[in-house]
Design an enzyme around this catalytic site. Structure first.
Site, PDB file in Angstrom:
ATOM      1  N   ASP A 155      -1.106  13.135  11.204  1.00  0.00           N
ATOM      2  CA  ASP A 155      -1.034  13.333   9.754  1.00  0.00           C
ATOM      3  C   ASP A 155      -2.260  14.164   9.363  1.00  0.00           C
ATOM      4  O   ASP A 155      -3.383  13.648   9.334  1.00  0.00           O
ATOM      5  CB  ASP A 155      -1.023  11.957   9.081  1.00  0.00           C
ATOM      6  N   GLN A 199      -5.429  15.384   5.163  1.00  0.00           N
ATOM      7  CA  GLN A 199      -6.831  15.558   4.740  1.00  0.00           C
ATOM      8  C   GLN A 199      -7.600  16.524   5.638  1.00  0.00           C
ATOM      9  O   GLN A 199      -8.795  16.730   5.446  1.00  0.00           O
ATOM     10  CB  GLN A 199      -7.543  14.196   4.704  1.00  0.00           C
ATOM     11  N   HIS A 241      -2.708   6.090   5.703  1.00  0.00           N
ATOM     12  CA  HIS A 241      -2.111   6.153   4.358  1.00  0.00           C
ATOM     13  C   HIS A 241      -0.742   5.460   4.438  1.00  0.00           C
ATOM     14  O   HIS A 241      -0.108   5.462   5.504  1.00  0.00           O
ATOM     15  CB  HIS A 241      -1.937   7.640   4.012  1.00  0.00           C
ATOM     16  N   CYS A 255      -3.664   4.276  -1.611  1.00  0.00           N
ATOM     17  CA  CYS A 255      -2.500   4.154  -0.717  1.00  0.00           C
ATOM     18  C   CYS A 255      -2.907   3.704   0.681  1.00  0.00           C
ATOM     19  O   CYS A 255      -2.298   4.108   1.681  1.00  0.00           O
ATOM     20  CB  CYS A 255      -1.700   5.459  -0.632  1.00  0.00           C
ATOM     21  N   LYS A 301      -2.814  19.936  -0.914  1.00  0.00           N
ATOM     22  CA  LYS A 301      -4.159  19.510  -0.536  1.00  0.00           C
ATOM     23  C   LYS A 301      -4.921  20.661   0.113  1.00  0.00           C
ATOM     24  O   LYS A 301      -5.996  20.466   0.678  1.00  0.00           O
ATOM     25  CB  LYS A 301      -4.072  18.310   0.401  1.00  0.00           C
TER      26      LYS A 301
HETATM   27  C1  LIG Z   1      -3.949  10.950   4.815  1.00  0.00           C
HETATM   28  C2  LIG Z   1      -2.770  11.185   3.937  1.00  0.00           C
HETATM   29  N1  LIG Z   1      -1.539  11.079   4.452  1.00  0.00           N
HETATM   30  C3  LIG Z   1      -0.435  11.306   3.724  1.00  0.00           C
HETATM   31  C4  LIG Z   1      -0.513  11.623   2.391  1.00  0.00           C
HETATM   32  C5  LIG Z   1       0.734  11.884   1.617  1.00  0.00           C
HETATM   33  O1  LIG Z   1       0.787  13.224   1.269  1.00  0.00           O
HETATM   34  P1  LIG Z   1       1.899  13.746   0.240  1.00  0.00           P
HETATM   35  O2  LIG Z   1       1.789  12.857  -0.959  1.00  0.00           O
HETATM   36  O3  LIG Z   1       1.475  15.144  -0.035  1.00  0.00           O
HETATM   37  O4  LIG Z   1       3.200  13.647   0.916  1.00  0.00           O
HETATM   38  C6  LIG Z   1      -1.768  11.713   1.790  1.00  0.00           C
HETATM   39  C7  LIG Z   1      -1.900  11.982   0.350  1.00  0.00           C
HETATM   40  O5  LIG Z   1      -2.824  11.535  -0.300  1.00  0.00           O
HETATM   41  C8  LIG Z   1      -2.918  11.502   2.584  1.00  0.00           C
HETATM   42  O6  LIG Z   1      -4.136  11.613   2.062  1.00  0.00           O
END
Ligand SMILES: Cc1ncc(COP(=O)(O)O)c(C=O)c1O
Length: 409
Positions: free
Chosen positions: A203, A206, A126, A367, A229
């Protein structure tokens, strides 16, 4: 129909937002990878805080402040157990995964990266797990390397081995991909990275609502989660870090709460975790996150995953009945996310036409622009499932797609 002992109708009844019509049709919510819906218990916890004990934490000795502090710290303990961290002070509250990764890139990266060092991410990341590393690498004249992704959407572990050198200082990958659903072999990635002395950030955006997380067993150095999430509120997440690393790291932001003593000449910093929690935190949402953790724990992550895997398998099979539809992301291990494209129809148009039928999906690059480039597409349509989704809802999605594919033939 369900693939577990879970009573999905009963679970759906816990989510007031699901009981509505959108464009005259019952809402089908398949945008769970972006944010999932909140059970009444989470909403109640927010209201209870504001109605009953709203107060700033840590600094007050009055009853409301003590109650708020207790509830706030109880969530820290709940999150410690949720990820099986050894110590509660290894759990730092942030605004979410984005802030958690920025914290590590800025604090750890600025303190420990040197010119010529290498940071490795994967092609599945992401933007939140790309841009902070680009920024710090540029600042420190370090080199950012990217693990290639295979045609089915899996990290190429053999290529990762080749990228690792004694110059590798940080490896940052996701536990599961938001665009494709791929579950990455993080235990192996961590083990290999540690062999060359690199620290590893996972990270877990998900993974939080779908996969078991045991940071001690994984032996990761950092792990990031977003509450929104995992059936919790927006605007709160955590950074897990090993005590030994967090102690060496400089603060990320300066301000109240993160200090021990301030003079105009010098400031000394507070103990963990407060050193990284400058300013008044998002108390209400942290407090309500506890209710989300309880919700997940009471259902059981294995039961949730079993139901979602049933949905994923059913969806993948049904989607393939739609003319000209191509699945994007067919890794062998996936969370319940399915991306696809239909030849000759723009994902955005598909999303709009599905919305007219009450079906909420996400369209675009999610993203993950570099990943889309690798697949030679601008974006996908993404359906992502949660514990409250049903096979009948997938039938509704697929019926809509058949209509769209025929209309746009
Ligand atoms: C794999 C992954 N990393 C990071 C993020 C960013 O998360 P946040 O917007 O809650 O900071 C997301 C959000 O869609 C994501 O799916």
């Amino acid at each position: 129909m369900t693939d577990t002992a879970l009573d999905i109708a009963q679970i759906r009844a816990m989510f007031p937002v699901l009981d509505q019509k959108v464009n005259g049709k019952p809402l089908v919510y398949f945008d769970n990878a972006a944010t999932n819906q909140k059970p009444q218990a989470v909403i109640d916890a927010l209201v209870a805080y504001y109605q009953g004990y709203n107060a700033n934490i840590h600094r007050g000795i009055h009853t409301l402040a003590e109650k708020a502090t207790q509830a706030f710290e109880a969530t820290r303990t709940a999150m410690q157990h949720f990820i099986h961290a050894a110590h509660s002070e290894e759990v730092i509250f942030t605004r979410g995964v984005t802030e958690s990764i920025n914290l590590v890139a800025s604090s750890y990266g600025r303190a420990f990266l040197q010119a010529g060092d290498e940071v490795i991410i994967s092609g599945l990341e992401h933007h939140s797990n790309i841009v902070p590393w680009q920024m710090i690498c540029r600042e420190k004249k370090a080199v950012l390397k990217v693990i290639p992704v295979t045609a089915v959407g899996e990290i190429d572990v053999a290529a990762f081995r080749e990228l690792l050198t004694t110059k590798t200082k940080i490896v940052a990958v996701n536990h599961a991909s938001n665009s494709l659903g791929t579950i990455n072999p993080v235990a192996e990635i961590i083990r290999l990275a540690h062999e060359v002395g690199a620290v590893v950030l996972i990270d877990g955006a998900q993974a939080a609502a779908h996969l078991p997380i045991d940071v001690q067993q994984l032996d990761c150095d950092f792990y990031c989660l977003s509450a929104h999430k995992m059936y919790g509120p927006t605007g709160v997440g955590i950074l897990y870090g090993k005590t030994s690393l967090l102690e060496q790291m400089p603060p990320y932001m300066g301000g109240g709460e993160m200090i021990r003593n301030v003079t105009f000449a010098e400031t000394t910093y507070n103990d963990l975790p407060y050193k990284f929690e400058a300013g008044t935190p998002n108390i209400a949402d942290v407090v309500a996150l506890s209710a989300a953790v309880t919700f997940i724990n009471e259902l059981g992550k294995d039961q949730i995953a079993a139901h979602e895997q049933g949905l994923l398998a059913y969806a993948a099979a049904q989607l393939l009945t739609v003319p000209r539809l191509r699945l994007i992301g067919t890794a062998s291990e996936k969370v319940a996310v399915q991306s696809f494209v239909i030849e000759g129809v723009h994902p955005f148009d598909i999303g709009q036409m599905l919305d007219a039928r009450g079906v909420a999906v996400r369209t675009g690059h999610h993203c993950t622009q570099p990943l889309m480039e690798q697949f030679g597409i601008e974006g996908t349509v993404r359906a992502s499932f949660a514990v409250y989704n049903t096979h009948a809802e997938i039938d509704e999605l697929v019926a809509g797609l058949h209509k769209i594919a025929n209309l746009m033939a």
